[in-house]
Design an enzyme around this catalytic site. Sequence first.
Site, PDB file in Angstrom:
ATOM      1  CG  ASP A  60      55.467  66.625  51.508  1.00 63.30           C
ATOM      2  OD1 ASP A  60      55.131  66.693  50.310  1.00 63.30           O
ATOM      3  OD2 ASP A  60      55.190  67.522  52.326  1.00 63.30           O
ATOM      4  CG  ASN A 110      51.323  72.578  61.562  1.00 68.25           C
ATOM      5  OD1 ASN A 110      51.898  72.885  60.515  1.00 68.25           O
ATOM      6  ND2 ASN A 110      51.125  71.332  61.937  1.00 68.25           N
ATOM      7  CG  HIS A 131      53.616  71.300  58.025  1.00 67.54           C
ATOM      8  ND1 HIS A 131      52.543  70.445  58.117  1.00 67.54           N
ATOM      9  CD2 HIS A 131      53.531  71.837  56.776  1.00 67.54           C
ATOM     10  CE1 HIS A 131      51.869  70.455  56.992  1.00 67.54           C
ATOM     11  NE2 HIS A 131      52.435  71.287  56.166  1.00 67.54           N
ATOM     12  CD  GLU A 147      52.764  67.881  60.811  1.00 69.45           C
ATOM     13  OE1 GLU A 147      52.867  69.126  60.835  1.00 69.45           O
ATOM     14  OE2 GLU A 147      51.828  67.321  60.238  1.00 69.45           O
TER      15      GLU A 147
HETATM   16  N1  LIG Z   1      52.629  68.588  52.930  1.00 70.61           N
HETATM   17  C1  LIG Z   1      52.219  69.793  52.294  1.00 70.61           C
HETATM   18  C2  LIG Z   1      53.395  70.715  52.206  1.00 70.61           C
HETATM   19  O1  LIG Z   1      54.380  70.190  51.356  1.00 70.61           O
HETATM   20  C3  LIG Z   1      52.877  72.032  51.716  1.00 70.61           C
HETATM   21  O2  LIG Z   1      53.933  72.829  51.274  1.00 70.61           O
HETATM   22  C4  LIG Z   1      52.147  72.717  52.846  1.00 70.61           C
HETATM   23  C5  LIG Z   1      51.418  73.972  52.469  1.00 70.61           C
HETATM   24  O3  LIG Z   1      50.351  73.691  51.603  1.00 70.61           O
HETATM   25  P1  LIG Z   1      49.560  74.801  50.777  1.00 70.61           P
HETATM   26  O4  LIG Z   1      50.523  75.392  49.821  1.00 70.61           O
HETATM   27  O5  LIG Z   1      48.436  74.049  50.105  1.00 70.61           O
HETATM   28  O6  LIG Z   1      49.061  75.805  51.768  1.00 70.61           O
HETATM   29  O7  LIG Z   1      51.286  71.789  53.500  1.00 70.61           O
HETATM   30  C6  LIG Z   1      51.031  70.473  52.981  1.00 70.61           C
HETATM   31  O8  LIG Z   1      50.579  69.694  54.032  1.00 70.61           O
END
Ligand SMILES: N[C@@H]1[C@@H](O)[C@H](O)[C@@H](COP(=O)(O)O)O[C@@H]1O
Length: 242
Positions: free
Chosen positions: A67, A136, A138, A143
């Site tokens: 992403d 959340n 995702h 989302e």
């Molecule tokens: N878009 C990214 C995801 O690809 C990521 O895996 C997730 C968790 O992030 P983190 O590992 O910093 O908690 O949220 C972000 O928004």
Amino acid sequence: MKISLADTYEALSQQVVNDVVQCLSKAGTPLFCPASGDTPSGVYAELVKQQQQGIINTANWRFVGLDEWGGMNGEDEGSCRFYLNKQLFFPLQTPEENVCFFDGKVEDPLTECERIDEFIDIHKGIDVVVLGLGMNGHIGMNEPGTSPDLHSHVSALDPVTQQVGQKYFSSQKKLLTGLTLGIASIMEAKHVILMVSGEKKASIVKKVIEGEITTEVPASLLRNHPSFSIYMDKAAAGHLKS
Ligand SMILES: N[C@@H]1[C@@H](O)[C@H](O)[C@@H](COP(=O)(O)O)O[C@@H]1O
């Protein structure tokens, strides 16, 4: 669904590395989809270490981005590509032609999404995807409420993601949209790894594992994948029944 628990973040990262390397150590050109975010940092540091020590050779690995924030690309500090360049692609000395990553600055994001889907098709699908878990529920930038039928697409970001995403940037950013592989793209990967660390993820991880399988918690849909592994540390698993 295979569930693995680790005592520490280091042990968690090591377990994920072992799984990733096992999946990608094959002839040909395996396709790896690594998430950005804080959670997989330890995995990428260990992969780089193993490459530098000659334990693994990633020369034949191909990479596809999961992403990217709308309006950003690798030139933007804090973007997903910037993060992966720094943690993985540059230290592994990955040639640019071996990486296919969303450019959030393009004029036509729909054509950009098609480019990503074509790269995946040309490589006969993703061999392994490592995902982090959003607060959340995702995965990537899929989302709550996102259709499970989508491949790469432009996503309107949830207020939770807009707020949590600020942690990657040194100054306040407008994080309204993202370009992301879809849930269908992720479900078509041969092996899916979800990595979760820390107490702050304990309540959402409980919904992912023990709650209803629902588009409202996108990561819960992974339970329908035939080769899905979730790796957690003790803190993240703190709210689970057993
Ligand atoms: N878009 C990214 C995801 O690809 C990521 O895996 C997730 C968790 O992030 P983190 O590992 O910093 O908690 O949220 C972000 O928004």
